[in-house]
Each structure stands twice: as structure tokens, then as C-alpha cells.
Design a protein around this motif. Structure first.
Motif, PDB file in Angstrom:
ATOM      1  N   LEU A 161       0.824  -1.204   0.000  1.00 43.61           N
ATOM      2  CA  LEU A 161       0.000   0.000   0.000  1.00 43.61           C
ATOM      3  C   LEU A 161       0.863   1.261   0.000  1.00 43.61           C
ATOM      4  O   LEU A 161       0.609   2.207  -0.758  1.00 43.61           O
ATOM      5  N   ALA A 162       1.889   1.294   0.869  1.00 42.82           N
ATOM      6  CA  ALA A 162       2.752   2.472   0.955  1.00 42.82           C
ATOM      7  C   ALA A 162       3.503   2.692  -0.360  1.00 42.82           C
ATOM      8  O   ALA A 162       3.634   3.829  -0.835  1.00 42.82           O
ATOM      9  N   THR A 163       3.978   1.598  -0.949  1.00 41.48           N
ATOM     10  CA  THR A 163       4.716   1.724  -2.205  1.00 41.48           C
ATOM     11  C   THR A 163       3.797   2.144  -3.331  1.00 41.48           C
ATOM     12  O   THR A 163       4.168   2.945  -4.199  1.00 41.48           O
ATOM     13  N   MET A 164       2.575   1.596  -3.341  1.00 44.39           N
ATOM     14  CA  MET A 164       1.605   2.001  -4.358  1.00 44.39           C
ATOM     15  C   MET A 164       1.327   3.497  -4.246  1.00 44.39           C
ATOM     16  O   MET A 164       1.265   4.205  -5.257  1.00 44.39           O
ATOM     17  N   SER A 165       1.163   4.000  -3.019  1.00 40.14           N
ATOM     18  CA  SER A 165       0.933   5.432  -2.816  1.00 40.14           C
ATOM     19  C   SER A 165       2.100   6.240  -3.374  1.00 40.14           C
ATOM     20  O   SER A 165       1.908   7.263  -4.046  1.00 40.14           O
ATOM     21  N   GLN A 166       3.305   5.780  -3.091  1.00 37.74           N
ATOM     22  CA  GLN A 166       4.504   6.449  -3.585  1.00 37.74           C
ATOM     23  C   GLN A 166       4.548   6.459  -5.111  1.00 37.74           C
ATOM     24  O   GLN A 166       4.762   7.514  -5.736  1.00 37.74           O
ATOM     25  N   GLN A 167       4.319   5.301  -5.725  1.00 32.42           N
ATOM     26  CA  GLN A 167       4.410   5.204  -7.185  1.00 32.42           C
ATOM     27  C   GLN A 167       3.328   6.034  -7.868  1.00 32.42           C
ATOM     28  O   GLN A 167       3.576   6.689  -8.885  1.00 32.42           O
ATOM     29  N   ILE A 168       2.120   5.993  -7.309  1.00 28.71           N
ATOM     30  CA  ILE A 168       1.042   6.780  -7.907  1.00 28.71           C
ATOM     31  C   ILE A 168       1.342   8.266  -7.770  1.00 28.71           C
ATOM     32  O   ILE A 168       1.113   9.050  -8.698  1.00 28.71           O
ATOM     33  N   GLY A 169       1.863   8.673  -6.601  1.00 27.90           N
ATOM     34  CA  GLY A 169       2.205  10.077  -6.419  1.00 27.90           C
ATOM     35  C   GLY A 169       3.250  10.552  -7.416  1.00 27.90           C
ATOM     36  O   GLY A 169       3.100  11.603  -8.041  1.00 27.90           O
ATOM     37  N   ILE A 170       4.305   9.765  -7.590  1.00 33.48           N
ATOM     38  CA  ILE A 170       5.351  10.122  -8.542  1.00 33.48           C
ATOM     39  C   ILE A 170       4.793  10.169  -9.962  1.00 33.48           C
ATOM     40  O   ILE A 170       5.142  11.037 -10.762  1.00 33.48           O
ATOM     41  N   THR A 171       3.882   9.232 -10.258  1.00 33.00           N
ATOM     42  CA  THR A 171       3.367   9.108 -11.621  1.00 33.00           C
ATOM     43  C   THR A 171       2.348  10.183 -11.957  1.00 33.00           C
ATOM     44  O   THR A 171       2.362  10.731 -13.059  1.00 33.00           O
ATOM     45  N   LEU A 172       1.448  10.522 -11.025  1.00 38.56           N
ATOM     46  CA  LEU A 172       0.352  11.424 -11.385  1.00 38.56           C
ATOM     47  C   LEU A 172       0.702  12.898 -11.225  1.00 38.56           C
ATOM     48  O   LEU A 172       0.067  13.755 -11.849  1.00 38.56           O
ATOM     49  N   GLY A 173       1.712  13.222 -10.405  1.00 39.35           N
ATOM     50  CA  GLY A 173       2.017  14.623 -10.156  1.00 39.35           C
ATOM     51  C   GLY A 173       2.358  15.386 -11.422  1.00 39.35           C
ATOM     52  O   GLY A 173       1.809  16.469 -11.687  1.00 39.35           O
ATOM     53  N   ILE A 174       3.252  14.833 -12.227  1.00 41.76           N
ATOM     54  CA  ILE A 174       3.716  15.538 -13.431  1.00 41.76           C
ATOM     55  C   ILE A 174       2.604  15.723 -14.463  1.00 41.76           C
ATOM     56  O   ILE A 174       2.397  16.839 -14.952  1.00 41.76           O
ATOM     57  N   PRO A 175       1.847  14.671 -14.834  1.00 44.10           N
ATOM     58  CA  PRO A 175       0.787  14.908 -15.830  1.00 44.10           C
ATOM     59  C   PRO A 175      -0.289  15.869 -15.351  1.00 44.10           C
ATOM     60  O   PRO A 175      -0.825  16.639 -16.155  1.00 44.10           O
ATOM     61  N   VAL A 176      -0.627  15.853 -14.063  1.00 43.94           N
ATOM     62  CA  VAL A 176      -1.637  16.788 -13.560  1.00 43.94           C
ATOM     63  C   VAL A 176      -1.140  18.215 -13.682  1.00 43.94           C
ATOM     64  O   VAL A 176      -1.852  19.112 -14.175  1.00 43.94           O
ATOM     65  N   MET A 177       0.102  18.480 -13.253  1.00 47.16           N
ATOM     66  CA  MET A 177       0.645  19.832 -13.351  1.00 47.16           C
ATOM     67  C   MET A 177       0.874  20.235 -14.802  1.00 47.16           C
ATOM     68  O   MET A 177       0.697  21.403 -15.166  1.00 47.16           O
ATOM     69  N   SER A 178       1.249  19.274 -15.622  1.00 47.53           N
ATOM     70  CA  SER A 178       1.404  19.561 -17.049  1.00 47.53           C
ATOM     71  C   SER A 178       0.073  19.980 -17.661  1.00 47.53           C
ATOM     72  O   SER A 178       0.014  20.908 -18.486  1.00 47.53           O
ATOM     73  N   ALA A 179      -0.999  19.298 -17.243  1.00 49.87           N
ATOM     74  CA  ALA A 179      -2.329  19.647 -17.756  1.00 49.87           C
ATOM     75  C   ALA A 179      -2.741  21.046 -17.294  1.00 49.87           C
ATOM     76  O   ALA A 179      -3.371  21.798 -18.045  1.00 49.87           O
ATOM     77  N   ILE A 180      -2.388  21.425 -16.054  1.00 48.02           N
ATOM     78  CA  ILE A 180      -2.706  22.767 -15.552  1.00 48.02           C
ATOM     79  C   ILE A 180      -1.951  23.826 -16.349  1.00 48.02           C
ATOM     80  O   ILE A 180      -2.518  24.852 -16.750  1.00 48.02           O
ATOM     81  N   VAL A 181      -0.663  23.579 -16.589  1.00 49.80           N
ATOM     82  CA  VAL A 181       0.118  24.520 -17.406  1.00 49.80           C
ATOM     83  C   VAL A 181      -0.475  24.636 -18.803  1.00 49.80           C
ATOM     84  O   VAL A 181      -0.648  25.740 -19.338  1.00 49.80           O
ATOM     85  N   GLY A 182      -0.800  23.487 -19.408  1.00 49.84           N
ATOM     86  CA  GLY A 182      -1.362  23.504 -20.757  1.00 49.84           C
ATOM     87  C   GLY A 182      -2.687  24.238 -20.832  1.00 49.84           C
ATOM     88  O   GLY A 182      -2.962  24.953 -21.807  1.00 49.84           O
ATOM     89  N   ALA A 183      -3.527  24.095 -19.800  1.00 47.65           N
ATOM     90  CA  ALA A 183      -4.845  24.729 -19.810  1.00 47.65           C
ATOM     91  C   ALA A 183      -4.756  26.241 -19.622  1.00 47.65           C
ATOM     92  O   ALA A 183      -5.578  26.990 -20.155  1.00 47.65           O
ATOM     93  N   THR A 184      -3.780  26.707 -18.864  1.00 50.56           N
ATOM     94  CA  THR A 184      -3.670  28.150 -18.576  1.00 50.56           C
ATOM     95  C   THR A 184      -2.698  28.879 -19.493  1.00 50.56           C
ATOM     96  O   THR A 184      -2.671  30.114 -19.512  1.00 50.56           O
ATOM     97  N   LEU A 185      -1.912  28.124 -20.266  1.00 46.57           N
ATOM     98  CA  LEU A 185      -0.872  28.722 -21.109  1.00 46.57           C
ATOM     99  C   LEU A 185      -1.421  29.725 -22.125  1.00 46.57           C
ATOM    100  O   LEU A 185      -0.867  30.829 -22.259  1.00 46.57           O
ATOM    101  N   PRO A 186      -2.513  29.412 -22.873  1.00 46.01           N
ATOM    102  CA  PRO A 186      -2.974  30.381 -23.881  1.00 46.01           C
ATOM    103  C   PRO A 186      -3.374  31.721 -23.285  1.00 46.01           C
ATOM    104  O   PRO A 186      -3.146  32.772 -23.893  1.00 46.01           O
ATOM    105  N   ALA A 187      -3.956  31.715 -22.095  1.00 45.27           N
ATOM    106  CA  ALA A 187      -4.444  32.957 -21.506  1.00 45.27           C
ATOM    107  C   ALA A 187      -3.371  33.703 -20.720  1.00 45.27           C
ATOM    108  O   ALA A 187      -3.362  34.942 -20.698  1.00 45.27           O
ATOM    109  N   LEU A 188      -2.471  32.977 -20.086  1.00 45.85           N
ATOM    110  CA  LEU A 188      -1.527  33.605 -19.164  1.00 45.85           C
ATOM    111  C   LEU A 188      -0.109  33.740 -19.699  1.00 45.85           C
ATOM    112  O   LEU A 188       0.660  34.568 -19.210  1.00 45.85           O
ATOM    113  N   GLY A 189       0.268  32.904 -20.653  1.00 49.35           N
ATOM    114  CA  GLY A 189       1.652  32.866 -21.097  1.00 49.35           C
ATOM    115  C   GLY A 189       2.451  31.894 -20.250  1.00 49.35           C
ATOM    116  O   GLY A 189       2.016  31.455 -19.171  1.00 49.35           O
TER     117      GLY A 189
END
Length: 466
Positions: free
Chosen positions: A405-433
Motif C-alpha cells: 500500500l505504501a509503495t503504491m501510494s509512492q508510485q502513484i504520487g510520482i506518476t500522477l504529479g507531473i501529468p496533472v501539473m502539465s495539464a494545468i500549465v497547458g490549460a492556462t498557457l494560452p491565456a496567461l503565457g
């Protein structure tokens, strides 16, 4: 059940140090693998004939396997023996890394990355459960978990630096070949110092639960990764997320009915375990995604070369090592591991906040270096608190499950953090730069750390029972 036990007192014996060296070497190497190829992706694609649109699969193939199969292998470790699974996983890591280093086409390269991910999913929970059963609850285990957390978190940062150095000085293939040397060394020493560890009563494998949770995790991680690459509106994103959520709901229903569940509901019913793992996901997601966001800032805003950007995170790596050493001391001082978890995340949020106000010139570098160092220290204190919280209060027979369970939490955290933040940057990029889009994502990262700290403080620290 057989396992080594640390000698009385707080000092580690020579054999204990060897056990730690073997397990921590393996864990550090696997953490490095998450990021060591990131800087070299364009070069790798050109060498093996992988088009630009397919480069993300070099990272995604690894992450999907590592996150999706971790919980299953955590239970398999209880079935076949943690030492046996650890050695088998290290052997697979060595063979798959050799294949990846020799690959001349995309099929063999991606197959090698999948196998590396499966090896990670097998070795990481086995190593963690071997560590927790080798050291009884208390200062020695907290010290061992602190070192483990420090090296794993430092490994992600080290991977970015090492990948740039190897690619520039030798070849990207050495990012694979390094694993071969490590695997050979671990396989030579581990059988001599690691004792077998398994529950006295061998549990049965919950096949329906294993199928649904593995399929669900694979689908969710794929959906999040797809969101980072193609946006939240892409059909593949929501299709995968809905399918994954459905499978995970089915898994929860199965676990309530089967006689030998993969994840006993009573364990997740313990507030410490449930909240500890939820906070662990966010602890890993916020810090690894911050490295991604600051990499964008350094390269896209300040104009740093990839290698220079990677080297800028050396202070973060030092901070994580220091945090791993301080983590057990903080736990001893505050008396509750969940309290250390909440405190670490709160300080991490405070350290990340100034990064929202970075300017567009290199005059901002002192602030960036100081903030990432302080945030790295705090993040590792939180991670040590998470590891101790998520693996304490359980019998040795359940350590494989707790480690899974602890390792799964770690792996999911490492895996999902970047795509989520990448999606936020991509969504706000046209309006904000670019610059403001990155600042916005850093603000979200800060808020997540702060909210998680508050949630743990309210749910666990103030109500520590259960």
C-alpha cells in the motif's frame, strides 16, 4: 516466519548495516529510473526511430507498470517470500536494463521499460517489507525508513542530473547499463545477508481483487498521463479515468466479500493507514511535480540548457538527504509520526510559496535554490512520517500488504504529479503565457501541500485512535 532483528539499543550492527546497504541501494536505483531518461528522450527517439509523438511512452511504459502492479506484488511477496521476490525482481531489472541499453528499435526499448516497471513494482514493496520486518518498531525502524525515504526522494532528483551527465559524456545507453552493474552487485551480496521473510500462515491470492485493482490503477494512471500529454478534453483521458474508477469501485466491493482480501477493509478502516497513504500520494506528487515545473521555468523562462537545469536541483537533492536524516529525530521530538507528516507538509507549503513570485531573470536563482532546499528537507520529513505511519501498528504477517500500500501510494504520487501539473500549465498557457502558467501550477502545488497538512492534522493528529 524468519527475519533478521536489529540488536538491542539504537546502534546498528555490522549485519544490520549490510542489510540496509543492500535494500537502500536497490530502492535508490529504482527511484533514479523514474527520471534518468527524461533529459535524454529526444536523443533516444532519434537513435531508435521513435517519433516525437511517441517519446512520452518511454516514461509512461515504465510508470504504468510500476504503479499498476505494486499492490499485487506486495501480496505476492507474502505468498512466495519477500526475499525471493526481491531477488527475482532485481534479476529482471538487470536483464531488462541490458536489453534497453542494447535496443536499436522502439519495440525492444519499450518492452524493456515495461519490464523495468514490473521489476520496480516487485522489488520496491519487497524491499520495504524486508526493511520493516528486519527492524522492530521504534527508533531503529524510523532511522532505517528515514534513510530509505531520503534516498528514494533524492533518487528522483539524482536521476535528472545523472541522465544529463551520462548522455553528454557517454551515451544515453549508460542510463540502462548502470542498472546492470547494480543488479549484479546486489545479487552477489543479497543472498548472503537477507533472510527470508513471510507470514507464518501463507495467505491465498485474491485473484478477482488483483485483476480489478491492477486494471483500475493502470487505467487511472494512463488517463492522468494522457491528460498531461493531450489535455483533459481528450477522449482517451476520460474514457480511461471512468473505466479505472469503475474497476476500483468493483475492487472495493470484492474486498468486502472475499474470504482472503488483497486489502482487508479493516486495515483501510484504520485512520492512520488510510490518511497516511492518502497524504503519501500527495507528498510524492507535489515534490516530483515541482521539479517538473521548475525545469520548465529554468529552460523556458530563464533559458538554461537541460544539463544546467538538472544541476540546479543538486541543492534539492541535498535537502532531501538532510530531511531523511532529520525525519526520525522530528518523529521522536513530536511523539507521533502523523504529526511529523503534517508538520513536514506544512513547512513544504511555506517553502514552496515564494516560488510563485519568481521573476523572469536569473536574479531569482538564490530564492529558487533556498526554497527548493528548505522544501526538500520538509518533504522528506513528511515522507518519513508517511512511511512510519503507514507501516506501524501492524503485525509482521501484514507488513507485505502495508509495504504494498505504501509503495503504491509512492508510485502513484510520482506518476500522477507531473501529468496533472502539465495539464494545468497547458490549460492556462494560452491565456496567461508561459511564466504565469508555471506560477499558477506552482500555486496549485503549494495549496495541495497545505491542504493535505491540514487534513492530516484534523483527521489523525487530533484524533489518533483507530
Amino acid at each position: 516466519m524468519t527475519h533478521t532483528v536489529a540488536a538491542p539499543g539504537t546502534a546498528l550492527s555490522g549485519r544490520d548495516r549490510l542489510v540496509l546497504a543492500v535494500l537502500l541501494t536497490a530502492s535508490f536505483t529504482l527511484a533514479v529510473d523514474f527520471s534518468i531518461l527524461n533529459v535524454a528522450l529526444p536523443v533516444i527517439g532519434a537513435d531508435v526511430g521513435l517519433p516525437l509523438s511517441g517519446l512520452q511512452w518511454i516514461a509512461t511504459a515504465f510508470a504504468l507498470s510500476a504503479a499498476g502492479f505494486t499492490l499485487l506484488f506486495g501480496r505476492v511477496a507474502d505468498l512466495v517470500g519477500r526475499r525471493r521476490l526481491f531477488l527475482a525482481g532485481i534479476a529482471v531489472l538487470g536483464v531488462s536494463s541490458l536489453a534497453g541499453g542494447l535496443a536499436t528499435g522502439p519495440v525492444l526499448l519499450l518492452a524493456a521499460r515495461v519490464a523495468q516497471g514490473l521489476a520496480t513494482a516487485a522489488v520496491t514493496p519487497a524491499a520495504l517489507s524486508l526493511l520493516t520486518t528486519s527492524f522492530p518498531e521504534g527508533p531503529r525502524r524510523e532511522r532505517a525508513l528515514g534513510l530509505n525515504g531520503a534516498l528514494m526522494a533524492a533518487g528522483f532528483t539524482t536521476g535528472a542530473i545523472l541522465g544529463g551527465l551520462l548522455t553528454d559524456l557517454l551515451s544515453w545507453r549508460w542510463a540502462f547499463f548502470v542498472n546492470v552493474a547494480v543488479a549484479v552487485a546486489v545479487l552477489a551480496v543479497a543472498p548472503l545477508v537477507l533472510a527470508e521473510s513471510r507470514p507464518e500462515r501463507r495467505p491465498r491470492l485474491d485473484v478477482p481483487g488483483a485483476v480489478t485493482v491492477t486494471g483500475g490503477l493502470l487505467a487511472v494512471v494512463f488517463g492522468l498521463t494522457n491528460a498531461g500529454e493531450h489535455g483533459w478534453a481528450a477522449p482517451g483521458t476520460w474514457g480511461a479515468l471512468v473505466a479505472g474508477s469503475g474497476l476500483l469501485v468493483a475492487f472495493a466491493g470484492i474486498e468486502r466479500r472475499v474470504p482472503a482480501p488483497l486489502v482487508p477493509v479493516r486495515i483501510l478502516g484504520q485512520r492512520r493507514i488510510a490518511w497516511g497513504n492518502a497524504a503519501g500520494v500527495l507528498a510524492f506528487a507535489t515534490e516530483t511535480s515541482l521539479v517538473f515545473l521548475l525545469t520548465l521555468y529554468l529552460q523556458e523562462v530563464l533559458g538554461f540548457a537541460p544539463l544546467a537545469a538538472g544541476l540546479s536541483f543538486a541543492v534539492l537533492g541535498l535537502g532531501t538527504v538532510l530531511g531523511g536524516v532529520l525525519g526520525p529525530k522530528v518523529i521522536a521530538r513530536v511523539a507521533q509520526p502523523p504529526r511529523a507528516l503534517a508538520l513536514g507538509l506544512a513547512v513544504q507549503a511555506a517553502a514552496t510559496l515564494p516560488l510563485m513570485f519568481l521573476g523572469g531573470t536569473r536574479a531569482s536563482m538564490p530564492v529558487l535554490l533556498a526554497a527548493t532546499f528548505a522544501g526538500g528537507v520538509a518533504n522528506l520529513v513528511a515522507i518519513v512520517g508517511f512511511m512510519v505511519t503507514a507501516t506501524s501498528g501492524l503485525a509482521d504477517r501484514e507488513q507485505g500488504l502495508a509495504a504494498g500500500l505504501a509503495t503504491m501510494s509512492q508510485q502513484i504520487g510520482i506518476t500522477l504529479g507531473i501529468p496533472v501539473m502539465s495539464a494545468i500549465v497547458g490549460a492556462t498557457l494560452p491565456a496567461l503565457g508561459t511564466e504565469d502558467a508555471i506560477r499558477t501550477a506552482i500555486g496549485v502545488d503549494t495549496a495541495l501541500a497545505a491542504l493535505t497538512a491540514g487534513a492530516v492534522a484534523l483527521a489523525v493528529v487530533r484524533r489518533p485512535t483507530r
